[in-house]
Design a protein around this motif. Structure first.
Motif, PDB file in Angstrom:
ATOM      1  N   ILE A 130      39.017   3.258   0.433  1.00 11.73           N
ATOM      2  CA  ILE A 130      39.216   4.285  -0.598  1.00 11.73           C
ATOM      3  C   ILE A 130      37.901   4.596  -1.305  1.00 11.73           C
ATOM      4  O   ILE A 130      37.572   5.762  -1.558  1.00 11.73           O
ATOM      5  CB  ILE A 130      40.280   3.822  -1.613  1.00 11.73           C
ATOM      6  CG1 ILE A 130      41.663   3.824  -0.954  1.00 11.73           C
ATOM      7  CG2 ILE A 130      40.283   4.713  -2.837  1.00 11.73           C
ATOM      8  CD1 ILE A 130      42.776   3.389  -1.866  1.00 11.73           C
ATOM      9  N   GLN A 131      37.139   3.567  -1.619  1.00  8.45           N
ATOM     10  CA  GLN A 131      35.872   3.782  -2.332  1.00  8.45           C
ATOM     11  C   GLN A 131      34.907   4.600  -1.487  1.00  8.45           C
ATOM     12  O   GLN A 131      34.206   5.485  -2.005  1.00  8.45           O
ATOM     13  CB  GLN A 131      35.245   2.447  -2.705  1.00  8.45           C
ATOM     14  CG  GLN A 131      34.004   2.586  -3.586  1.00  8.45           C
ATOM     15  CD  GLN A 131      33.498   1.256  -4.096  1.00  8.45           C
ATOM     16  OE1 GLN A 131      34.058   0.218  -3.756  1.00  8.45           O
ATOM     17  NE2 GLN A 131      32.463   1.274  -4.899  1.00  8.45           N
ATOM     18  N   GLU A 132      34.848   4.354  -0.184  1.00  9.18           N
ATOM     19  CA  GLU A 132      33.969   5.120   0.696  1.00  9.18           C
ATOM     20  C   GLU A 132      34.413   6.571   0.764  1.00  9.18           C
ATOM     21  O   GLU A 132      33.583   7.490   0.775  1.00  9.18           O
ATOM     22  CB  GLU A 132      33.963   4.503   2.090  1.00  9.18           C
ATOM     23  CG  GLU A 132      33.278   3.146   2.166  1.00  9.18           C
ATOM     24  CD  GLU A 132      33.472   2.469   3.506  1.00  9.18           C
ATOM     25  OE1 GLU A 132      32.715   1.529   3.805  1.00  9.18           O
ATOM     26  OE2 GLU A 132      34.398   2.870   4.254  1.00  9.18           O
ATOM     27  N   VAL A 133      35.712   6.793   0.803  1.00  8.78           N
ATOM     28  CA  VAL A 133      36.243   8.156   0.883  1.00  8.78           C
ATOM     29  C   VAL A 133      35.961   8.928  -0.393  1.00  8.78           C
ATOM     30  O   VAL A 133      35.554  10.097  -0.372  1.00  8.78           O
ATOM     31  CB  VAL A 133      37.767   8.120   1.152  1.00  8.78           C
ATOM     32  CG1 VAL A 133      38.383   9.494   0.952  1.00  8.78           C
ATOM     33  CG2 VAL A 133      38.044   7.634   2.563  1.00  8.78           C
ATOM     34  N   VAL A 134      36.132   8.270  -1.535  1.00  6.08           N
ATOM     35  CA  VAL A 134      36.009   8.958  -2.820  1.00  6.08           C
ATOM     36  C   VAL A 134      34.550   9.152  -3.220  1.00  6.08           C
ATOM     37  O   VAL A 134      34.153  10.221  -3.690  1.00  6.08           O
ATOM     38  CB  VAL A 134      36.769   8.176  -3.919  1.00  6.08           C
ATOM     39  CG1 VAL A 134      36.491   8.783  -5.291  1.00  6.08           C
ATOM     40  CG2 VAL A 134      38.257   8.180  -3.630  1.00  6.08           C
ATOM     41  N   SER A 135      33.726   8.138  -3.032  1.00  6.25           N
ATOM     42  CA  SER A 135      32.398   8.152  -3.641  1.00  6.25           C
ATOM     43  C   SER A 135      31.290   8.699  -2.767  1.00  6.25           C
ATOM     44  O   SER A 135      30.395   9.373  -3.272  1.00  6.25           O
ATOM     45  CB  SER A 135      32.011   6.733  -4.078  1.00  6.25           C
ATOM     46  OG  SER A 135      31.976   5.877  -2.954  1.00  6.25           O
ATOM     47  N   GLY A 136      31.321   8.438  -1.443  1.00  5.30           N
ATOM     48  CA  GLY A 136      30.100   8.774  -0.731  1.00  5.30           C
ATOM     49  C   GLY A 136      30.196   9.422   0.628  1.00  5.30           C
ATOM     50  O   GLY A 136      29.232  10.048   1.063  1.00  5.30           O
ATOM     51  N   GLU A 137      31.321   9.338   1.320  1.00  5.31           N
ATOM     52  CA  GLU A 137      31.345   9.751   2.719  1.00  5.31           C
ATOM     53  C   GLU A 137      32.224  10.978   2.972  1.00  5.31           C
ATOM     54  O   GLU A 137      32.590  11.258   4.099  1.00  5.31           O
ATOM     55  CB  GLU A 137      31.818   8.583   3.587  1.00  5.31           C
ATOM     56  CG  GLU A 137      30.910   7.371   3.505  1.00  5.31           C
ATOM     57  CD  GLU A 137      31.262   6.295   4.525  1.00  5.31           C
ATOM     58  OE1 GLU A 137      32.039   6.590   5.443  1.00  5.31           O
ATOM     59  OE2 GLU A 137      30.758   5.176   4.388  1.00  5.31           O
ATOM     60  N   ARG A 138      32.554  11.715   1.934  1.00  2.00           N
ATOM     61  CA  ARG A 138      33.422  12.879   2.117  1.00  2.00           C
ATOM     62  C   ARG A 138      32.749  13.938   2.976  1.00  2.00           C
ATOM     63  O   ARG A 138      33.369  14.504   3.887  1.00  2.00           O
ATOM     64  CB  ARG A 138      33.805  13.466   0.764  1.00  2.00           C
ATOM     65  CG  ARG A 138      34.788  14.617   0.857  1.00  2.00           C
ATOM     66  CD  ARG A 138      35.071  15.252  -0.492  1.00  2.00           C
ATOM     67  NE  ARG A 138      35.597  14.310  -1.458  1.00  2.00           N
ATOM     68  CZ  ARG A 138      36.058  14.669  -2.651  1.00  2.00           C
ATOM     69  NH1 ARG A 138      36.040  15.948  -3.003  1.00  2.00           N
ATOM     70  NH2 ARG A 138      36.522  13.767  -3.485  1.00  2.00           N
TER      71      ARG A 138
END
Length: 287
Positions: A130-138
């Motif tokens: 979730i953190q990767e999706v929200v913060s940096g890899e969208r």
């Protein structure tokens, strides 16, 4: 020739032109169909001919279209769901394939493209936390989906121009923990910046204190040298004056002593009348 005959000929000509010709707008993609089969899929913008009843013209919008997908839930690698609102920009690339796959219906094309996008997003979100999706890899996810969906949509004659995520909503039980982690990370970064700033401030302060000490020491040394030179010049001037006229030098010194002693109206001094201090007063009385 009878005017009615001329009028009939003109009307017939207009009807014939209308029946045997058709126009393709530059904003359209068109094909010529003969008894349900594609006769010509290479129609360029402009005026074309057809055979009435035999030929049918199917037109589709050739501009960039928008597929706005309703919010959809996708599982992450942590088996937690996020609700994603996204859209895609697409256009008809191969009108013949598009007609065969969708019958020329934009609604059907949107449905097939939506299945491709949902399947691709499901795979990409499933690889990330979730953190990767929200913060940096969208943005990285969008680039991958755009390439993959464009490749899959070629069989429908569709070109996917762009894919964008407009919003990602987290479940209530997840959002707090995610934002707490993000806040903790930002706090850690801020603390690191403050520590480095404090260290640099101490270095700058120490350097400034050192420079201040050196400057004060040099200034004191220079002032002492100037004061010493001044005292030496003053002594030399006094010595020269003394050698020129010793009596006059003693007299001026006595006057200064009188002025310094009796500077106020209430000053008084108790001394013997024959004191050396009143030497020039006595000489004045004698004269």
């Amino acid at each position: 020739m009878n005017s009615k005959v001329v009028l009939g000929i003109v009307v017939a000509a207009i009807v014939a032109i209308w029946a045997f010709t058709f126009q393709v707008d530059q904003r359209q993609k068109a094909i010529k169909v003969q008894f349900g089969e594609i006769k010509d899929a290479t129609l360029e913008p402009g005026l074309h001919f057809k055979i009435p009843v035999v030929h049918k013209i199917r037109r589709n919008d050739g501009r960039i279209l928008t597929l706005d997908v309703p919010p959809t839930e996708f599982p992450t690698s942590e088996k937690k769901y996020v609700k994603v609102d996204f859209y895609a920009k697409w256009r008809i690339k191969d009108v013949e394939k598009y007609f065969i796959a969708t019958g020329g219906q934009e609604t059907r094309a949107n449905q097939r493209l939506e299945l491709i996008l949902v399947d691709g997003l499901k795979n990409e979100f499933g690889k990330r936390t979730i953190q990767e999706v929200v913060s940096g890899e969208r943005s990285e996810i969008m680039d991958v989906i755009q390439v993959q969906s464009n490749e899959d949509a070629k069989k429908f004659g569709i070109q996917v121009v762009d894919v964008r995520v407009s919003k990602i909503d987290l479940p209530d039980d997840v959002s707090d923990s995610v934002f707490n982690r993000m806040r903790a990370e930002r706090a850690r970064v801020a603390k690191d910046f403050r520590a480095r700033g404090k260290e640099q401030a101490e270095v700058i302060q120490a350097t400034a204190d050192k420079e201040r000490t050196v400057i004060l020491a040099n200034a004191y040394n220079e002032s002492e040298q100037i004061r010493g030179d001044g005292d030496a010049q003053s002594a030399k001037i006094y010595a020269d004056a003394y050698q020129r006229n010793e009596e006059f030098y003693r007299f001026t010194r006595s006057l200064k002593a009188y002025i310094n002693t009796f500077s106020g109206s209430n000053d008084f001094l108790i001394m013997q009348p024959d004191s050396e201090f009143f030497r020039y007063f006595k000489q004045s009385e004698q004269n």
